[in-house]
Design a protein around this motif. Sequence first.
Motif, PDB file in Angstrom:
ATOM      1  N   LEU B  96       6.897  -2.258   4.002  1.00 48.03           N
ATOM      2  CA  LEU B  96       5.981  -3.331   4.415  1.00 48.03           C
ATOM      3  C   LEU B  96       4.991  -3.738   3.328  1.00 48.03           C
ATOM      4  O   LEU B  96       4.719  -4.919   3.141  1.00 48.03           O
ATOM      5  N   VAL B  97       4.437  -2.748   2.624  1.00 46.62           N
ATOM      6  CA  VAL B  97       3.428  -3.069   1.616  1.00 46.62           C
ATOM      7  C   VAL B  97       4.082  -3.774   0.425  1.00 46.62           C
ATOM      8  O   VAL B  97       3.542  -4.748  -0.120  1.00 46.62           O
ATOM      9  N   THR B  98       5.269  -3.313   0.036  1.00 47.31           N
ATOM     10  CA  THR B  98       5.983  -3.971  -1.060  1.00 47.31           C
ATOM     11  C   THR B  98       6.347  -5.401  -0.677  1.00 47.31           C
ATOM     12  O   THR B  98       6.177  -6.329  -1.465  1.00 47.31           O
ATOM     13  N   GLN B  99       6.824  -5.577   0.563  1.00 47.92           N
ATOM     14  CA  GLN B  99       7.155  -6.932   1.027  1.00 47.92           C
ATOM     15  C   GLN B  99       5.922  -7.833   1.010  1.00 47.92           C
ATOM     16  O   GLN B  99       6.005  -9.012   0.652  1.00 47.92           O
ATOM     17  N   GLY B 100       4.793  -7.262   1.375  1.00 49.54           N
ATOM     18  CA  GLY B 100       3.540  -8.025   1.335  1.00 49.54           C
ATOM     19  C   GLY B 100       3.233  -8.500  -0.075  1.00 49.54           C
ATOM     20  O   GLY B 100       2.790  -9.632  -0.282  1.00 49.54           O
ATOM     21  N   GLY B 101       3.499  -7.658  -1.056  1.00 51.08           N
ATOM     22  CA  GLY B 101       3.285  -8.010  -2.453  1.00 51.08           C
ATOM     23  C   GLY B 101       4.226  -9.121  -2.902  1.00 51.08           C
ATOM     24  O   GLY B 101       3.839 -10.030  -3.645  1.00 51.08           O
ATOM     25  N   ILE B 102       5.476  -9.050  -2.426  1.00 51.24           N
ATOM     26  CA  ILE B 102       6.467 -10.080  -2.777  1.00 51.24           C
ATOM     27  C   ILE B 102       6.063 -11.430  -2.158  1.00 51.24           C
ATOM     28  O   ILE B 102       6.070 -12.463  -2.830  1.00 51.24           O
TER      29      ILE B 102
END
Lengths: 322, 257
Positions: B96-102
Amino acid sequence: MPGVLVWIETSEGKIRKVTREAAGAGAKLAAALNAPLCAVLFNGKDLLPELATLGFAKVYTAEGPGFEKYSGEAYAEALAAAGGMFGADVFLTGATALGRDLSACLAAKLDAALAIDVTEIIYDAKPLKVVRPVYSGKLLADVELTGEKKVISLRPNVFPVAEKPSVSPEVVPLSALETAAIRAEVRKAIKAAEGVLDVTEATIVVSGGRGTGGASGFKVIEDLAGTLGGAVGASRVAVDEGWIEYAHQVGQTGKVVSPVLYIACGISGSTQHFAGMGTSKFIIAVNTDPDAPIMEKADFAIVGDLFKIVPVLKEELLKVVR
Amino acid sequence: MNVAVILQQVPDTEAAVKPNPAVPGAILEEGVKFILNPYDEFAVEEALKIAEKDGGEVTGVCIGPDRSENAIRMAMAMGMERAILITEPAAVEADLVTQGGILAAALKTLSPKLVLSGREMIDSQNDAAAAVVAHKLGIPHVLAASKIEINGDKAVVVRDIEGGSLEIETALPAAISCQKGLNEPRYPTLIAIKRAKNKEIKKMTLAELGIAAAPSKSRVTALRQPQARAAGVKITGTPEEVTGKCLAWLSGTAKVI
């Protein structure tokens, strides 16, 4: 050294039940990790004696005007700071409205693995494993949390509350904390009508659906809920028809509840409704249609007219409850 | 005001979803109808209303497999102008956090003054996107808005909490997730649906967004059907009879009273 940190969520100056549940889960996790269990408390010094029964080694306290009202940014800052002080790697909150907000802020801040609305923790799994409902509760996901830091929010009413002998935790003020400017500020808290128990908080929920036939039909539902000290829930149909406010809606587009007892009156029990109450411990259904989906899922299904049955049930319960 | 919306394609709420035995964490897609995440419709509607007021553009960002294009076209039929779609498996399967960054990196290329998303994705039941994206963009956020009032460089947002609601004033730009009750999403006209087919969906790679591949911080190892509830009792009778049996069950089996 690892550690577990719990956010003490309060509501109207009281510790929320889900926080006691998080403390219970946190204690098991801390034992499995052989790590300390600590907590962060915002502006609630008078709650410290009560916290002594929850098994925390340390309670970090954050006081001051910056913490009076909830702010995801400021609260996440404090939790991250407290976690850093003893090396916490697992952070627990309740999956409440604000718990979900805080866990998201904290996970982003710590670049952590985030697991939302968890219903089971496999305490001794390495890496840590949790279970959470997905696809409207039609499936369960086993999730491995491989990130160095983990933020987990727990579905209320699912985990047993902490039962610990009273041991006063060490109190550590987070005094040096500098709060950044709060850019999204709570200006006003608007309370629902006085004495109305929220569906997500209640251990008993009595819900009405299409079968109540209208706003006036909810009277029998409210009476039964009142007798049992429970909350009033509703299906989407009842809310869409304007018979009751949206705050009562249980289901996919409403609230998720997990009470000990859920009484569905005049509710057919769509998949979407089940998504909001499928993890209830016991389900009673009252419905004129013996083939309604809810009748197959209920632990105790009564075929009949809710207007005839519910008032009698209420009267008989009054005798027992009093 | 330019408004960007985070979009997600999900299985229809009525779909019978089954775990894919060959791919851990995935469902069997055959015969499953995919739709725009229902909560995203509230976000698109609100974005259009805000943009229509003072002449701004509504754009979208989406992480998902190629089939997500259909969900984006639905939002475009409602009135969204263009979108960015990231289909790389490394993005789709990211935590989730990586997707938020993307998503944040994609949103930066659109420079919106307001970012909206649905309150929750109904497939993964995750509701963190707006908060995580806000953190990555360095802007404030509010989740589960049931009312948004734009006032110059500020917005006043009402969000539901247990037992009431909070009125929150936030500086703009901000990211806000949208709850049911915020508005009534419009139905696209046939002409709008046709026009939507020619709107631009720009596919972007993680490399183009300047995101380096990193190991996922969480992984769904299995999807499974929950244990079926044990078969219950079904009774019928006069109100007095069923009440008597119900009370006996409540005290004997459920031990609630």
